[in-house]
Design a protein around this motif. Structure first.
Motif, short mmCIF file in Angstrom:
data_model
loop_
_atom_site.label_atom_id
_atom_site.label_comp_id
_atom_site.label_asym_id
_atom_site.label_seq_id
_atom_site.Cartn_x
_atom_site.Cartn_y
_atom_site.Cartn_z
N SER A 54 0.82 -1.20 0.00
CA SER A 54 0.00 0.00 0.00
C SER A 54 0.86 1.26 0.00
O SER A 54 1.76 1.40 0.82
CB SER A 54 -0.90 0.03 1.24
N PRO A 55 0.60 2.17 -0.95
CA PRO A 55 1.36 3.42 -0.97
C PRO A 55 0.90 4.36 0.13
O PRO A 55 -0.15 4.15 0.75
CB PRO A 55 1.04 3.99 -2.35
N PHE A 56 1.69 5.40 0.36
CA PHE A 56 1.34 6.42 1.35
C PHE A 56 -0.05 6.97 1.03
O PHE A 56 -0.36 7.26 -0.11
CB PHE A 56 2.37 7.55 1.30
N ALA A 57 -0.90 7.08 2.01
CA ALA A 57 -2.25 7.60 1.81
C ALA A 57 -2.30 9.07 2.18
O ALA A 57 -1.54 9.54 3.01
CB ALA A 57 -3.24 6.81 2.66
N GLY A 58 -3.19 9.80 1.56
CA GLY A 58 -3.36 11.22 1.85
C GLY A 58 -4.78 11.53 2.23
O GLY A 58 -5.68 10.72 2.04
N THR A 59 -4.97 12.70 2.80
CA THR A 59 -6.32 13.14 3.15
C THR A 59 -6.50 14.57 2.69
O THR A 59 -5.55 15.35 2.62
CB THR A 59 -6.57 13.09 4.67
N ALA A 60 -7.73 14.91 2.36
CA ALA A 60 -8.10 16.27 2.00
C ALA A 60 -9.47 16.54 2.58
O ALA A 60 -10.31 15.64 2.65
CB ALA A 60 -8.12 16.44 0.48
N ALA A 61 -9.67 17.75 3.01
CA ALA A 61 -10.98 18.15 3.54
C ALA A 61 -11.56 19.23 2.65
O ALA A 61 -10.83 20.00 2.02
CB ALA A 61 -10.85 18.66 4.97
N ALA A 78 -1.77 6.07 -4.49
CA ALA A 78 -2.20 6.22 -3.09
C ALA A 78 -3.71 6.36 -2.98
O ALA A 78 -4.37 6.87 -3.88
CB ALA A 78 -1.53 7.43 -2.46
N VAL A 79 -4.23 5.90 -1.87
CA VAL A 79 -5.64 6.10 -1.57
C VAL A 79 -5.76 7.44 -0.85
O VAL A 79 -5.11 7.67 0.17
CB VAL A 79 -6.20 4.96 -0.69
N VAL A 80 -6.60 8.32 -1.39
CA VAL A 80 -6.81 9.65 -0.82
C VAL A 80 -8.23 9.70 -0.26
O VAL A 80 -9.19 9.39 -0.97
CB VAL A 80 -6.62 10.75 -1.88
N THR A 81 -8.35 10.05 1.00
CA THR A 81 -9.66 10.20 1.62
C THR A 81 -10.06 11.66 1.57
O THR A 81 -9.30 12.54 1.97
CB THR A 81 -9.63 9.73 3.09
N VAL A 82 -11.26 11.92 1.06
CA VAL A 82 -11.79 13.27 0.94
C VAL A 82 -13.01 13.38 1.84
O VAL A 82 -13.96 12.62 1.69
CB VAL A 82 -12.17 13.59 -0.52
N THR A 83 -12.96 14.32 2.79
CA THR A 83 -14.05 14.52 3.74
C THR A 83 -14.68 15.88 3.51
O THR A 83 -13.98 16.89 3.43
CB THR A 83 -13.52 14.45 5.19
N ASN A 84 -16.00 15.93 3.41
CA ASN A 84 -16.71 17.19 3.22
C ASN A 84 -17.26 17.65 4.57
O ASN A 84 -18.22 17.10 5.08
CB ASN A 84 -17.85 17.01 2.22
N THR A 85 -16.63 18.67 5.14
CA THR A 85 -17.10 19.23 6.41
C THR A 85 -17.96 20.47 6.18
O THR A 85 -18.33 21.13 7.14
CB THR A 85 -15.91 19.59 7.32
N VAL A 104 -19.86 14.63 -3.09
CA VAL A 104 -19.60 14.25 -1.70
C VAL A 104 -20.56 15.09 -0.84
O VAL A 104 -20.46 16.31 -0.79
CB VAL A 104 -18.14 14.53 -1.28
N ALA A 105 -21.50 14.44 -0.21
CA ALA A 105 -22.52 15.12 0.60
C ALA A 105 -21.89 15.73 1.85
O ALA A 105 -20.85 15.26 2.33
CB ALA A 105 -23.61 14.13 1.00
N PRO A 106 -22.52 16.76 2.42
CA PRO A 106 -22.02 17.33 3.67
C PRO A 106 -21.91 16.25 4.75
O PRO A 106 -22.81 15.42 4.90
CB PRO A 106 -23.09 18.37 4.04
N GLY A 107 -20.78 16.21 5.43
CA GLY A 107 -20.55 15.23 6.48
C GLY A 107 -20.06 13.88 6.00
O GLY A 107 -19.73 13.02 6.81
N ALA A 108 -19.99 13.68 4.69
CA ALA A 108 -19.58 12.38 4.15
C ALA A 108 -18.08 12.37 3.83
O ALA A 108 -17.45 13.41 3.70
CB ALA A 108 -20.37 12.07 2.89
N ALA A 109 -17.54 11.17 3.69
CA ALA A 109 -16.15 10.97 3.28
C ALA A 109 -16.13 9.91 2.19
O ALA A 109 -16.90 8.95 2.23
CB ALA A 109 -15.29 10.53 4.46
N VAL A 110 -15.27 10.11 1.19
CA VAL A 110 -15.10 9.16 0.11
C VAL A 110 -13.61 8.96 -0.13
O VAL A 110 -12.79 9.75 0.33
CB VAL A 110 -15.78 9.63 -1.20
N SER A 111 -13.27 7.91 -0.85
CA SER A 111 -11.87 7.66 -1.19
C SER A 111 -11.71 7.65 -2.70
O SER A 111 -12.63 7.29 -3.43
CB SER A 111 -11.42 6.31 -0.63
N LEU A 112 -10.52 8.04 -3.14
CA LEU A 112 -10.17 7.95 -4.55
C LEU A 112 -8.74 7.45 -4.64
O LEU A 112 -7.99 7.52 -3.66
CB LEU A 112 -10.34 9.30 -5.26
#
Length: 138
Positions: A54-61, A78-85, A104-112
């Protein structure tokens, strides 16, 4: 007779304002590859990712109407998690089409999955084109 004069004045004003309005609208549109001359954004086609650890994962909000961070770096594939706050739906969509979270709905998180080729990938929100960022794969 008065009604046709009002129409003629309205048409004249619309024709005069047309170029100015086009400039306002184009400021919120996503530039195509031909419009990004001089920028450091590389358009790289996606490639298949070989089986590997597994490659380094990233996150974005997504916070209201901005990406946080607007630019970040991840490993190829890499798997990037995107969270909609925020309070409205958004997307994180590559301008070259190599990745897209979909809405991405408000409050939801998805991965790409990040592209497999190193490079800089410009992205936008598909609903709010003034929201922009760069995903660097390296």
């Amino acid at each position: 007779m008065r009604r046709s004069r009002v129409r003629a004045i309205a048409l004249t004003l619309l024709l005069a304002a047309g170029p100015a309005l086009t400039g306002c609208v184009s400021a919120f549109m996503v530039p195509g590859p031909e419009e990004t001359s001089g920028s450091a954004v590389a358009v790289v086609p996606p490639s298949p990712v070989a089986d590997s650890p597994s490659p380094f994962a990233g996150t974005a909000a997504i916070r209201d109407f901005a990406f946080d961070p607007a630019g970040f770096t991840v490993s190829p594939g890499a798997v990037v998690t995107v969270t909609n706050t925020g309070t409205t739906a958004h997307t994180l969509t590559a301008q070259d089409g190599s990745f897209d979270t979909g809405p991405v709905a408000p409050g939801a998180a998805v991965s790409l999955t990040a592209p497999g080729q190193p490079g800089a990938y410009a992205y936008v929100c598909g609903f709010h084109h003034f929201m922009r960022g760069i995903l660097t794969v390296g």
